[in-house]
Design an enzyme around this catalytic site. Sequence first.
Site, PDB file in Angstrom:
ATOM      1  N   CYS A  60       0.836  -1.198   0.000  1.00 45.81           N
ATOM      2  CA  CYS A  60       0.000   0.000   0.000  1.00 45.81           C
ATOM      3  C   CYS A  60       0.877   1.257   0.000  1.00 45.81           C
ATOM      4  CB  CYS A  60      -0.892  -0.019   1.238  1.00 45.81           C
ATOM      5  SG  CYS A  60      -2.056   1.361   1.318  1.00 45.81           S
ATOM      6  N   ASP A  90       0.407   3.736   1.810  1.00 46.19           N
ATOM      7  CA  ASP A  90       0.381   4.301   3.165  1.00 46.19           C
ATOM      8  C   ASP A  90       1.800   4.502   3.701  1.00 46.19           C
ATOM      9  OD1 ASP A  90       0.216   4.291   6.179  1.00 46.19           O
ATOM     10  OD2 ASP A  90      -1.917   4.053   5.745  1.00 46.19           O
ATOM     11  N   ARG A 125       2.985   4.405   6.503  1.00 45.71           N
ATOM     12  CA  ARG A 125       3.371   3.636   7.690  1.00 45.71           C
ATOM     13  C   ARG A 125       3.735   2.193   7.379  1.00 45.71           C
ATOM     14  NH1 ARG A 125      -2.211   5.123  10.612  1.00 45.71           N
ATOM     15  NH2 ARG A 125      -2.838   4.355   8.537  1.00 45.71           N
TER      16      ARG A 125
END
Lengths: 210, 210, 210, 210
Positions: D43, D45, D47
Amino acid sequence: MSSIDRLVAGFRAFRVSNFEHRPELYEQLVSQGQSPEVLMIACSDSRVDPALLLSARPGELFVVRNVANLIPPYQPDGQYHGTSAALEFAVRDLKVSHIVILGHSRCGGMEALRHTAMGGGSDREFIAQWVSIAESACRCAHPHDLSSPEGVRLMEHAALKVSLGNLMTFPWVRERVEAGNLELHGWWFDLEKGELWGGTEGPEPFNRVA
Amino acid sequence: MSSIDRLVAGFRAFRVSNFEHRPELYEQLVSQGQSPEVLMIACSDSRVDPALLLSARPGELFVVRNVANLIPPYQPDGQYHGTSAALEFAVRDLKVSHIVILGHSRCGGMEALRHTAMGGGSDREFIAQWVSIAESACRCAHPHDLSSPEGVRLMEHAALKVSLGNLMTFPWVRERVEAGNLELHGWWFDLEKGELWGGTEGPEPFNRVA
Amino acid sequence: MSSIDRLVAGFRAFRVSNFEHRPELYEQLVSQGQSPEVLMIACSDSRVDPALLLSARPGELFVVRNVANLIPPYQPDGQYHGTSAALEFAVRDLKVSHIVILGHSRCGGMEALRHTAMGGGSDREFIAQWVSIAESACRCAHPHDLSSPEGVRLMEHAALKVSLGNLMTFPWVRERVEAGNLELHGWWFDLEKGELWGGTEGPEPFNRVA
Amino acid sequence: MSSIDRLVAGFRAFRVSNFEHRPELYEQLVSQGQSPEVLMIACSDSRVDPALLLSARPGELFVVRNVANLIPPYQPDGQYHGTSAALEFAVRDLKVSHIVILGHSRCGGMEALRHTAMGGGSDREFIAQWVSIAESACRCAHPHDLSSPEGVRLMEHAALKVSLGNLMTFPWVRERVEAGNLELHGWWFDLEKGELWGGTEGPEPFNRVA
C-alpha cells in the site's frame, strides 16, 4: 579499502546522519551534556559492543571496556586505576541508577584465566595479573571440570559474581545500593546462541533474560 | 519503560536481527573467532561510542574505554593494569595493525584535569589520579589560557599526544611500530561541529580528517 | 534461508524494534493517523527504494511505485487508474505539500521505451503501453543518440519532465501549485555514481542536488 | 528543517553509507543488474514501507505500491495499466519466484471502499473506482458488520483474497504457479499490535505468521 579508510568513511556516514540529517540528538547532547542512567562494564572483545548488542543510542550508556569486563577491588592507593576512576565518575558525578556488568561466552580473558588455573604458564606482562582479579571464579568448579563447556560457563558466570562483589567494596557504591538508589546487574551474552542471561551477587545460578 | 527494560528489549532486537534474520556474521564470528585489525582506545563518555561514531560492525574494533581515553606509561609491576592488559592482548595476541586513540571535545575527564591544573581541589579518590596521566598536556598552553575554548582544545589534543607517546614506552608496541607492522593514530571528535581531527605524536598541530 | 523465510525474520526484527524496543513512533502513527508531507512517485526497481535512498522513517513518505515512476495524464473515465487514485488521495485527502517524482539511471522501463523508440518489437501485453506515457521523451535526442549513455540520460530526464507536466493536467494539482500550496520536484538518482540530480518541468537541464 | 531539506540530507547519508563506506552492494547491483526474488505489492500508506517492515536490503524486493495494494483483473486492452505492467515485468522479465501482496490495518483505501459499501457518496474522481476492484470483499460480512473492528478486519483480509484471485487471471502468472515456479502470498500487517498475518486465495481464515 584499508580498515582505517573504512573507519573514516564510517565517520562521515555518522556525521551526515547525526549532524546534517537528524541533528536533534547531538544538539541536545551538546547543549545539555550527557546524563546516562546506566554504567556498562563490558569486555574489549570486538564481538560484544554494548551499543550494538543492546541497540543503545548515543547518550544512553556510560561505558567501561576492559579485558573480561572486570571490576577490581576497592584500592585507593594513589596508583592509576582506570576502571575505578570510571566507576567513581559514573556513580558520584553522573549519578547513574544502574551498573550492568556484561560478560560473554568465548572470552579470551577468561580463557587466559582458565589456562593459568589449570597450571599453564604465560610470557605476558599484564594480562595474567589483570584477569587474576577473578581467580576465585575458577574454584566454582572442580579443576578438571574447567575443560568442559559447562565448567567454562560456570566459571564465566562466577567471574561476573566476583566483579559484582567487588563493586560492593567501594563504599560509595555500597551506600547507594543499600539506600535503593543504585541497582547492580550481571549479564552474560551467549555468543553461540544469541541469548542473554542474568544473575546477581551470590550463589544463585544465572537465568535467561532474553 | 525503565532504562533496563529498554536495554533488554534492545537486546531482543539485536538478537532477532543478528541471530535469526542475518545470522551469517555471528556464525562466522563464533566459528572463526575474532580478528579485529584495529584497537580503539576511546572515552567512557556516553556520547562517543566508537561503533556508532565510526559505523563499525561487530568484529571490527577491539575496544578499550576508560575516562579520557588514556594510555598509562609502561609499568610492569605486578599490579592490576586494565588498559595495559588490553593493549597487550590486542597487540601480542590479536596482532592488530592499528591503534587508534579517540578523544573528543567536552570531555569530563579532561575537565577534571584542567580543574586540578588551575589549582582546584577534589574529594574524589580515583579520578584526579587517573587523569593526571596527561598532566603534562596542561603545559601546552599558559595556565590562564586553559580558560579559553581554544586552550582547552589544545590541551585535549596534547593529552592525546601524551597517550601516543606512552604507547611507545611499551617495548612490544615500539618494536612493531618501528618494524612497520603497527600504526598509531590520534583522533579527536568535535562534538559541537561533528568533525574528526587527527594528529600524531609530536608537536605538530591536529588536522581535519573528516 | 529462503527469501520468504528471510522476510518473515526481517519482520520479526522490525516488530521487536518498533513495537517492543522503541514503540513510541508506531503508537503515535496509530493514534494520530498518518500525516506525510511528501508524496513520492518512485520506480518499482529493487535498487531504488525511496525509504532507504532518502533515510526516511515510517510516516514520512506516501509512496507510489510503478514501472519507471510515471504519471499518466488526467483521464477521469471511470476506468481503474491506480497512480491517479493515489495522487488524488495524497493531494486531496492527505493534503501533502510536496510531490517528488524520483527516477533513476539503468531503468528497465526506460530501456523498454528506448527499445520501442528505436524500432524494436515486443511480445509483452502491458509494459510497452505503460511506458509509452513518456514516449515524447525519446524525442529529446536524435534517435541515433539514444544509443549513447548521454542520450539515455537525457531521455530519462525528459521522461521525468513529461510526468511533471502530466501532474499539472490534474486540475486539483494545478490549482494547489498555482496557489503556492504544493511544490513539484523531479529527482533522478545516478546508480553508478551515487548522485542525486534535480529538475523541473520545462526545457532546463537537471542540476546536481546531492 | 523542511521536509525536502531533510530528504536531501537523508540522501547524503545514504550516499556516504552506500557509495563511500560500504560500496560493495551497489557496485554489485550496478554491474550485475537487479535480480530480486520477490515482487511485493504494498500500500502507498506512509506507515507500511515494505523495506522497513521486512528489514529488506536494496536489491531484494521489486515493489509496486498503490492505494490498498490492489491487483486489478487481467485486462489487456491497450490502456495504461501500471500495476499490470509491473506485474508483467517482474514475472516475465525478472522471473521472480514469489509474489507477496502486503495489506495492513487502518487502510484509508479500504475505508473508502467500506464507506461506499455502506451507502456513502464521494466527490472524488479516481479513488472510489480504484478501490472498487475489491468490492466483493465487502460481502464477506453482513453490511451492518462493516461497522465493527472485526468486520473491517475480515473485509481487509477478503480484499487480499480478491487480489490473490485476480493474480490468477493473468495467464503467465497462472501458468507459472501451476508449474510450481511461482508462489503467491497474502500478508496483512496489524499496525496496532505489530503482528503479521498470512492467508491464501480461498475461504480459509488468515493465520498469524509473525
